[in-house]
Motif scaffolding. Structure first.
Motif, PDB file in Angstrom:
ATOM      1  N   GLY A  35      49.262  68.405  52.175  1.00  0.00           N
ATOM      2  CA  GLY A  35      48.157  69.333  51.984  1.00  0.00           C
ATOM      3  C   GLY A  35      47.831  70.100  53.250  1.00  0.00           C
ATOM      4  N   TRP A  36      47.129  71.208  53.037  1.00  0.00           N
ATOM      5  CA  TRP A  36      46.576  71.994  54.137  1.00  0.00           C
ATOM      6  C   TRP A  36      45.058  72.019  53.990  1.00  0.00           C
ATOM      7  CZ3 TRP A  36      49.186  73.751  58.301  1.00  0.00           C
ATOM      8  CH2 TRP A  36      50.580  73.849  58.210  1.00  0.00           C
ATOM      9  N   PHE A  37      44.394  71.849  55.111  1.00  0.00           N
ATOM     10  CA  PHE A  37      42.946  71.929  55.188  1.00  0.00           C
ATOM     11  C   PHE A  37      42.592  72.857  56.346  1.00  0.00           C
ATOM     12  CE2 PHE A  37      41.662  68.414  52.369  1.00  0.00           C
ATOM     13  CZ  PHE A  37      42.906  67.834  52.154  1.00  0.00           C
ATOM     14  N   ARG A  38      41.340  73.288  56.393  1.00  0.00           N
ATOM     15  CA  ARG A  38      40.919  74.127  57.515  1.00  0.00           C
ATOM     16  C   ARG A  38      39.471  73.813  57.888  1.00  0.00           C
ATOM     17  NH1 ARG A  38      40.795  80.092  54.516  1.00  0.00           N
ATOM     18  NH2 ARG A  38      38.917  79.740  53.251  1.00  0.00           N
ATOM     19  N   GLN A  39      39.161  74.113  59.139  1.00  0.00           N
ATOM     20  CA  GLN A  39      37.800  73.890  59.626  1.00  0.00           C
ATOM     21  C   GLN A  39      37.402  75.056  60.518  1.00  0.00           C
ATOM     22  OE1 GLN A  39      37.099  70.133  61.618  1.00  0.00           O
ATOM     23  NE2 GLN A  39      34.913  70.259  61.178  1.00  0.00           N
ATOM     24  N   ALA A  40      36.378  75.755  60.099  1.00  0.00           N
ATOM     25  CA  ALA A  40      35.830  76.859  60.878  1.00  0.00           C
ATOM     26  C   ALA A  40      34.719  76.332  61.787  1.00  0.00           C
ATOM     27  CB  ALA A  40      35.288  77.936  59.947  1.00  0.00           C
ATOM     28  N   PRO A  41      34.413  77.046  62.852  1.00  0.00           N
ATOM     29  CA  PRO A  41      33.364  76.591  63.772  1.00  0.00           C
ATOM     30  C   PRO A  41      32.043  76.376  63.055  1.00  0.00           C
ATOM     31  CG  PRO A  41      34.600  78.383  64.749  1.00  0.00           C
ATOM     32  CD  PRO A  41      35.066  78.270  63.324  1.00  0.00           C
ATOM     33  N   GLY A  42      31.454  75.202  63.265  1.00  0.00           N
ATOM     34  CA  GLY A  42      30.157  74.902  62.669  1.00  0.00           C
ATOM     35  C   GLY A  42      30.204  74.528  61.209  1.00  0.00           C
ATOM     36  N   LYS A  43      31.410  74.419  60.652  1.00  0.00           N
ATOM     37  CA  LYS A  43      31.537  74.086  59.228  1.00  0.00           C
ATOM     38  C   LYS A  43      32.351  72.816  59.053  1.00  0.00           C
ATOM     39  CE  LYS A  43      31.157  78.783  57.424  1.00  0.00           C
ATOM     40  NZ  LYS A  43      31.756  79.787  56.500  1.00  0.00           N
ATOM     41  N   GLU A  44      32.229  72.221  57.877  1.00  0.00           N
ATOM     42  CA  GLU A  44      33.002  71.030  57.575  1.00  0.00           C
ATOM     43  C   GLU A  44      34.444  71.409  57.229  1.00  0.00           C
ATOM     44  OE1 GLU A  44      29.418  68.197  55.802  1.00  0.00           O
ATOM     45  OE2 GLU A  44      31.130  68.742  54.539  1.00  0.00           O
ATOM     46  N   ARG A  45      35.323  70.433  57.394  1.00  0.00           N
ATOM     47  CA  ARG A  45      36.704  70.640  57.015  1.00  0.00           C
ATOM     48  C   ARG A  45      36.787  70.843  55.507  1.00  0.00           C
ATOM     49  NH1 ARG A  45      41.061  66.733  59.717  1.00  0.00           N
ATOM     50  NH2 ARG A  45      39.865  67.513  61.484  1.00  0.00           N
ATOM     51  N   GLU A  46      37.596  71.811  55.069  1.00  0.00           N
ATOM     52  CA  GLU A  46      37.700  72.092  53.646  1.00  0.00           C
ATOM     53  C   GLU A  46      39.152  72.143  53.187  1.00  0.00           C
ATOM     54  OE1 GLU A  46      36.032  75.901  52.645  1.00  0.00           O
ATOM     55  OE2 GLU A  46      37.464  77.013  53.863  1.00  0.00           O
ATOM     56  N   PHE A  47      39.326  71.821  51.938  1.00  0.00           N
ATOM     57  CA  PHE A  47      40.634  71.843  51.303  1.00  0.00           C
ATOM     58  C   PHE A  47      41.131  73.273  51.153  1.00  0.00           C
ATOM     59  CE2 PHE A  47      43.964  70.885  48.399  1.00  0.00           C
ATOM     60  CZ  PHE A  47      43.873  71.796  47.349  1.00  0.00           C
ATOM     61  N   VAL A  48      42.421  73.484  51.393  1.00  0.00           N
ATOM     62  CA  VAL A  48      43.039  74.795  51.211  1.00  0.00           C
ATOM     63  C   VAL A  48      44.086  74.746  50.096  1.00  0.00           C
ATOM     64  CG1 VAL A  48      44.430  76.610  52.282  1.00  0.00           C
ATOM     65  CG2 VAL A  48      42.655  75.449  53.615  1.00  0.00           C
ATOM     66  N   ALA A  49      45.053  73.835  50.231  1.00  0.00           N
ATOM     67  CA  ALA A  49      46.142  73.778  49.255  1.00  0.00           C
ATOM     68  C   ALA A  49      46.806  72.417  49.289  1.00  0.00           C
ATOM     69  CB  ALA A  49      47.173  74.868  49.543  1.00  0.00           C
ATOM     70  N   ARG A  50      47.440  72.065  48.162  1.00  0.00           N
ATOM     71  CA  ARG A  50      48.124  70.781  48.039  1.00  0.00           C
ATOM     72  C   ARG A  50      49.410  70.990  47.273  1.00  0.00           C
ATOM     73  NH1 ARG A  50      49.441  67.586  44.143  1.00  0.00           N
ATOM     74  NH2 ARG A  50      48.487  69.011  42.648  1.00  0.00           N
ATOM     75  N   ILE A  51      50.405  70.187  47.626  1.00  0.00           N
ATOM     76  CA  ILE A  51      51.675  70.222  46.908  1.00  0.00           C
ATOM     77  C   ILE A  51      52.138  68.791  46.681  1.00  0.00           C
ATOM     78  CG2 ILE A  51      53.049  70.421  49.038  1.00  0.00           C
ATOM     79  CD1 ILE A  51      54.866  72.397  47.448  1.00  0.00           C
ATOM     80  N   ASN A  52      52.658  68.509  45.506  1.00  0.00           N
ATOM     81  CA  ASN A  52      53.084  67.140  45.220  1.00  0.00           C
ATOM     82  C   ASN A  52      54.447  66.863  45.845  1.00  0.00           C
ATOM     83  OD1 ASN A  52      54.826  68.497  43.452  1.00  0.00           O
ATOM     84  ND2 ASN A  52      54.731  66.842  41.948  1.00  0.00           N
ATOM     85  N   TRP A  53      54.958  65.670  45.640  1.00  0.00           N
ATOM     86  CA  TRP A  53      56.148  65.227  46.345  1.00  0.00           C
ATOM     87  C   TRP A  53      57.357  66.114  46.103  1.00  0.00           C
ATOM     88  CZ3 TRP A  53      60.575  63.714  43.736  1.00  0.00           C
ATOM     89  CH2 TRP A  53      60.431  63.623  42.352  1.00  0.00           C
ATOM     90  N   SER A  54      57.486  66.647  44.891  1.00  0.00           N
ATOM     91  CA  SER A  54      58.688  67.413  44.548  1.00  0.00           C
ATOM     92  C   SER A  54      58.517  68.910  44.758  1.00  0.00           C
ATOM     93  CB  SER A  54      59.055  67.156  43.093  1.00  0.00           C
ATOM     94  OG  SER A  54      58.066  67.726  42.239  1.00  0.00           O
ATOM     95  N   GLY A  55      57.267  69.336  44.892  1.00  0.00           N
ATOM     96  CA  GLY A  55      57.004  70.765  44.977  1.00  0.00           C
ATOM     97  C   GLY A  55      56.720  71.415  43.642  1.00  0.00           C
ATOM     98  N   ALA A  56      56.765  70.630  42.573  1.00  0.00           N
ATOM     99  CA  ALA A  56      56.596  71.185  41.230  1.00  0.00           C
ATOM    100  C   ALA A  56      55.140  71.447  40.882  1.00  0.00           C
ATOM    101  CB  ALA A  56      57.204  70.245  40.201  1.00  0.00           C
ATOM    102  N   SER A  57      54.219  70.815  41.596  1.00  0.00           N
ATOM    103  CA  SER A  57      52.795  70.952  41.309  1.00  0.00           C
ATOM    104  C   SER A  57      52.034  71.354  42.567  1.00  0.00           C
ATOM    105  CB  SER A  57      52.247  69.629  40.778  1.00  0.00           C
ATOM    106  OG  SER A  57      50.847  69.713  40.598  1.00  0.00           O
ATOM    107  N   THR A  58      51.208  72.379  42.434  1.00  0.00           N
ATOM    108  CA  THR A  58      50.396  72.846  43.557  1.00  0.00           C
ATOM    109  C   THR A  58      48.962  73.098  43.107  1.00  0.00           C
ATOM    110  OG1 THR A  58      51.025  75.148  43.137  1.00  0.00           O
ATOM    111  CG2 THR A  58      52.345  73.937  44.748  1.00  0.00           C
ATOM    112  N   ASP A  59      48.041  72.998  44.061  1.00  0.00           N
ATOM    113  CA  ASP A  59      46.635  73.319  43.819  1.00  0.00           C
ATOM    114  C   ASP A  59      46.121  74.136  44.991  1.00  0.00           C
ATOM    115  OD1 ASP A  59      46.082  70.048  42.488  1.00  0.00           O
ATOM    116  OD2 ASP A  59      46.130  71.940  41.376  1.00  0.00           O
ATOM    117  N   TYR A  60      45.136  74.999  44.700  1.00  0.00           N
ATOM    118  CA  TYR A  60      44.574  75.844  45.748  1.00  0.00           C
ATOM    119  C   TYR A  60      43.053  75.880  45.643  1.00  0.00           C
ATOM    120  CZ  TYR A  60      49.334  77.606  46.176  1.00  0.00           C
ATOM    121  OH  TYR A  60      50.695  77.707  46.355  1.00  0.00           O
ATOM    122  N   ALA A  61      42.421  76.064  46.780  1.00  0.00           N
ATOM    123  CA  ALA A  61      41.000  76.367  46.771  1.00  0.00           C
ATOM    124  C   ALA A  61      40.806  77.749  46.156  1.00  0.00           C
ATOM    125  CB  ALA A  61      40.448  76.346  48.197  1.00  0.00           C
TER     126      ALA A  61
END
Length: 122
Positions: A35-61
């Protein structure tokens, strides 16, 4: 020991593109979700994107859907985040993460990279 190393961050103008890369080592990369996450100054870390083991399934913010694409190359032990149509609000430190699941990656994941800075100027 699992190690994650991000690269590819930088300064880009609004509307531009960047491609982040995360190199993984320490275990069988192809068995686990990433997965990828991001954190901007003064903000909490947030989810960006996820990919499963094979690459067949993805999710996005919702905030990045249609602009960002997550992918992986199991032969190279790498996961990527292609970021297009970047906006100033995408400015943050971007982190690669993984856990002990083939499908799930959350903000509570066990393994994190050191992060790479993305700055989008208006």
């Amino acid at each position: 020991q699992v190690q994650l190393v991000e690269s590819g961050g930088g300064l880009v103008q609004a509307g531009g593109s960047l491609r982040l890369s995360c190199a993984a080592s320490g275990r069988t990369f192809s068995s686990y979700a990433m997965g990828w996450f991001r954190q901007a100054p003064g903000k909490e870390r947030e989810f960006v994107a996820r990919i499963n083991w094979s690459g067949a399934s993805t999710d996005y913010a919702d905030s990045v859907k249609g602009r960002f694409t997550i992918s992986r190359d199991n032969a190279k032990n790498r996961v990527y985040l292609q970021m297009n149509s970047l906006k100033p609000e995408d400015t943050a430190v971007y982190y690669c993460a993984t856990d002990d699941s083939s499908v799930v990656v959350t903000a509570m994941s066990r393994y994190w990279g050191q992060g790479t800075q993305v700055t989008v100027s208006s």
